[in-house]
Design a protein around this motif. Structure first.
Motif, mmCIF file in Angstrom:
data_model
loop_
_atom_site.group_PDB
_atom_site.id
_atom_site.type_symbol
_atom_site.label_atom_id
_atom_site.label_comp_id
_atom_site.label_asym_id
_atom_site.label_seq_id
_atom_site.Cartn_x
_atom_site.Cartn_y
_atom_site.Cartn_z
ATOM 1 N N PRO A 182 32.691 43.868 46.036
ATOM 2 C CA PRO A 182 31.830 44.962 46.676
ATOM 3 C C PRO A 182 31.073 44.727 47.942
ATOM 4 C CG PRO A 182 31.908 45.374 44.313
ATOM 5 C CD PRO A 182 32.333 44.019 44.646
ATOM 6 N N GLY A 183 30.553 43.604 47.856
ATOM 7 C CA GLY A 183 29.497 43.182 48.896
ATOM 8 C C GLY A 183 30.280 42.799 50.052
ATOM 9 N N LEU A 184 31.790 42.566 50.038
ATOM 10 C CA LEU A 184 32.375 42.341 51.508
ATOM 11 C C LEU A 184 32.540 43.579 51.967
ATOM 12 C CD1 LEU A 184 34.823 39.455 50.387
ATOM 13 C CD2 LEU A 184 32.998 39.247 52.340
ATOM 14 N N ARG A 185 31.799 43.883 53.053
ATOM 15 C CA ARG A 185 32.287 44.969 53.801
ATOM 16 C C ARG A 185 32.946 44.512 55.278
ATOM 17 N NH1 ARG A 185 31.040 48.941 50.415
ATOM 18 N NH2 ARG A 185 28.865 48.549 49.549
ATOM 19 N N GLU A 186 34.011 45.538 55.058
ATOM 20 C CA GLU A 186 34.796 44.917 56.554
ATOM 21 C C GLU A 186 34.542 45.723 57.498
ATOM 22 O OE1 GLU A 186 39.912 45.571 57.925
ATOM 23 O OE2 GLU A 186 39.062 46.380 55.878
ATOM 24 N N PHE A 187 34.354 44.744 58.616
ATOM 25 C CA PHE A 187 33.872 45.214 60.135
ATOM 26 C C PHE A 187 34.795 45.614 60.806
ATOM 27 C CE2 PHE A 187 32.173 44.600 64.286
ATOM 28 C CZ PHE A 187 30.713 44.984 64.201
ATOM 29 N N ASN A 188 34.597 46.891 61.431
ATOM 30 C CA ASN A 188 35.491 47.654 62.298
ATOM 31 C C ASN A 188 35.657 47.140 63.428
ATOM 32 O OD1 ASN A 188 37.211 49.628 63.253
ATOM 33 N ND2 ASN A 188 35.912 51.280 63.444
#
Length: 575
Positions: A387-393
């Motif tokens: 969950p902590g991995l946020r995809e950068f747009n």
């Protein structure tokens, strides 16, 4: 009166458009026209012509190894290595004929059979023994085959135990095959033998690989202002018209597009898969590729197809502690037990069932993933799992990339980028086409850097020499990376089995993938890189084969990767 005016207006419009088309076909006479005027007229012409004219593909001249030696000339050492690799994957074929055999003379899995061979000491099998089954191929008339070359897969499995291991198939080149398995668990074990392709079909696949590297063709859009054109591209093109040369300056990897009629080569915007060539084989050859008949059809046993495996013999345990028996040469890289992959050497497998464990393992790490969609699947799995991995747009096209995900709290950076052409994705911007070798040369590396490579699926339609050349460039870049940053971890994902039907077989057959897989293992042998054996992990599992394996197999692949990154022991195994 109004009707007549409308009628004359339509006639006038048609004549005007015809005149414009005539001018555009002779565009050298209007070179001084305003660019926007030409662009508008050309777009109008294109819309009119596209309604009436089919897309014309280049006529490909069937020249053996047409693409193989484009680009930089190989050194004598490279040529020697290439000959060795090609010899190592030589595949036996049917005897020469003046014409293709009739279907009734080809290998038929229904008439073929296998039998479990007894052990030298009787019919007891113990953990540590080797099980052997003898396969005899027959044709559709029930007659024994007298030559080899069939593509056969074998696995030993236990549905009750969630266990499975890949078998080794040996071709005796006389219609008989040996399928050999190490016995690794106590309990039931059932043999499964599958004919993927008869030898006659493999001969067709081999010919297509050498003579029709245009089976998948590509395109690029060129644009300047309002003016745009699309042309056919490939690693090699017949010299029917001027070409744009996009050969990479650093690696010498060749790539070409037909030059647009009105635009320069510098106006290239993107790259995309354009389609698949049809009508590649004759109607008689098509009979060799029939679902449920001779593509991935099981071969049945003439008697029992399973055994019960007993605990290890004590004397075998003592012997194996000092001298390894001969069958160890056939040992696979691992096996499944309770649906979990258990490597047989190199690492102690860990189960990363909680996202917190994955986060802790990847803390302070940069993971660079390069290759095709089978490693993009790993990227997608990890950002879903953690969950902590946020995809950068990055505003990248879906399923194409590049992609990046960040966990700033735990200092994790996860990146994915597809390899350079040939890449069969939907539209990729030309500026985002990068060769893996060049990307590796741009990495600083170090003990907190992980490099993951998966380069195989998009090379199946080209001669093997093309794949050898690509891997050679990657290997050289890896050597440079490991020299300047020895602590860098490099993990290579091998190819895997996939679902086949008559059409897919001609482009992406498992036979193509197997040949590339053997080349990959040979080329990276001895280099300080680690292997995730996707081939055996997909073969040994009970789920149907798929280009993008199901989640349970992907989890085992990710667990293998993370066990390399965060081992229980410091020992690392070379491929």
């Amino acid at each position: 009166m109004c009707r007549n005016v409308s009628k004359y207006a339509l006639i006038f419009l048609f004549l005007a458009l015809s005149g414009f088309i005539f001018l555009l076909r002779n565009i050298h006479t209007v070179e001084n026209w305003n660019c926007h005027t030409i662009s508008a007229l050309y777009q109008l012409q294109s819309r009119i012509q596209s309604s009436f004219l089919p897309v014309n593909l280049p006529t490909f001249h069937h020249n053996r190894s047409f693409c193989a030696h484009l680009g930089q000339k190989p050194t004598p050492e490279d040529e020697l290595e290439e000959r060795y690799l090609l010899d190592s994957i030589t595949w036996p074929g049917p005897p020469p004929r003046s014409s293709p055999p009739a279907l009734r003379q080809t290998s038929d899995p229904v008439h073929s059979l296998f039998a479990v061979l007894p052990t030298p000491g009787g019919r007891e099998w113990h953990v540590g023994d080797q099980l052997e089954a003898l396969v005899q191929m027959h044709d559709f008339q029930g007659r024994p085959k007298r030559y080899g070359g069939d593509f056969i897969l074998a696995r030993l499995h236990s549905p009750e135990l969630g266990a499975g291991v890949a078998g080794k198939v040996l071709d005796h080149k006389n219609g008989f095959y040996s399928a050999m398995f190490p016995l690794l668990w106590v309990g039931s074990a059932q043999i499964e033998i599958t004919l993927v392709h008869p030898s006659e079909a493999v001969a067709v696949l081999r010919r297509l690989r050498e003579e029709r590297p245009d089976r998948v063709f590509f395109k690029s859009l060129f644009r300047l202002g309002f003016l745009s054109e699309t042309t056919v591209c490939n690693m090699c093109l017949p010299l029917e018209q001027p070409l744009c040369n996009y050969t990479d300056l650093y690696t010498g990897e060749p790539w070409y597009c037909y030059k647009p009629k009105m635009l320069s080569c510098d106006s290239r915007i993107n790259h995309a898969k354009a389609g698949y060539q049809k009508h590649l084989i004759t109607n008689k050859e098509a009979l060799l590729f029939q679902s449920g008949v001779n593509i991935k059809v099981p071969i049945h046993a003439s008697g029992p197809d399973g055994i019960d495996v007993l605990p290890p013999r004590k004397e075998v345990e003592v012997e194996s502690s000092s001298v390894k028996p001969e069958p160890i040469k056939l040992a696979p890289s691992g096996y499944y037990y309770e649906d979990s992959w258990r490597p047989l050497s190199g690492i102690t497998m860990r189960q990363f069932n909680e996202s917190s464990a994955v986060t802790q393992c990847l803390k302070n790490k940069v993971i660079n993933m390069y290759g095709d969609s089978t490693v993009r699947q790993w990227f997608e799995y990890l950002i879903t799992l953690v969950p902590g991995l946020r995809e950068f747009n990055l505003n990248s096209p879906m399923n194409v990339g590049p992609f990046m995900a960040v966990d700033s709290t735990h200092n994790i950076l996860l990146k994915y980028r597809c390899h350079g052409p040939p890449i069969r994705f939907s539209t990729v911007m030309a500026s985002e086409l990068r060769y893996v070798s060049n990307e590796l040369d741009g990495l600083s590396g170090g003990p907190n850097t992980v490099v993951v490579l998966s380069i195989w699926a998009h090379f199946s339609t080209f001669p093997v020499e093309v794949y050898i050349r690509r891997l050679r460039h990657v290997r050289r870049s890896l050597v440079r990376l490991l020299d300047r940053a020895p602590g860098t971890m490099v993990v290579i994902r091998s190819g895997n089995l996939q679902a086949l039907d008559p059409e897919v077989s001609l482009y992406n057959s498992d036979w193509y993938s197997l040949q590339l897989d053997e080349v990959l293992r040979s080329m990276f042998k001895g280099l300080n890189v680690l292997l995730v054996d996707a081939w055996e992990m997909s073969l040994a599992h009970h789920l149907p084969h798929a280009l993008h394996p199901p989640p349970v197999i992907v989890k085992n692949m990710i667990d293998t990767l993370l066990s390399y990154v965060c081992p229980d022991k410091t020992k690392r195994q070379l491929t």
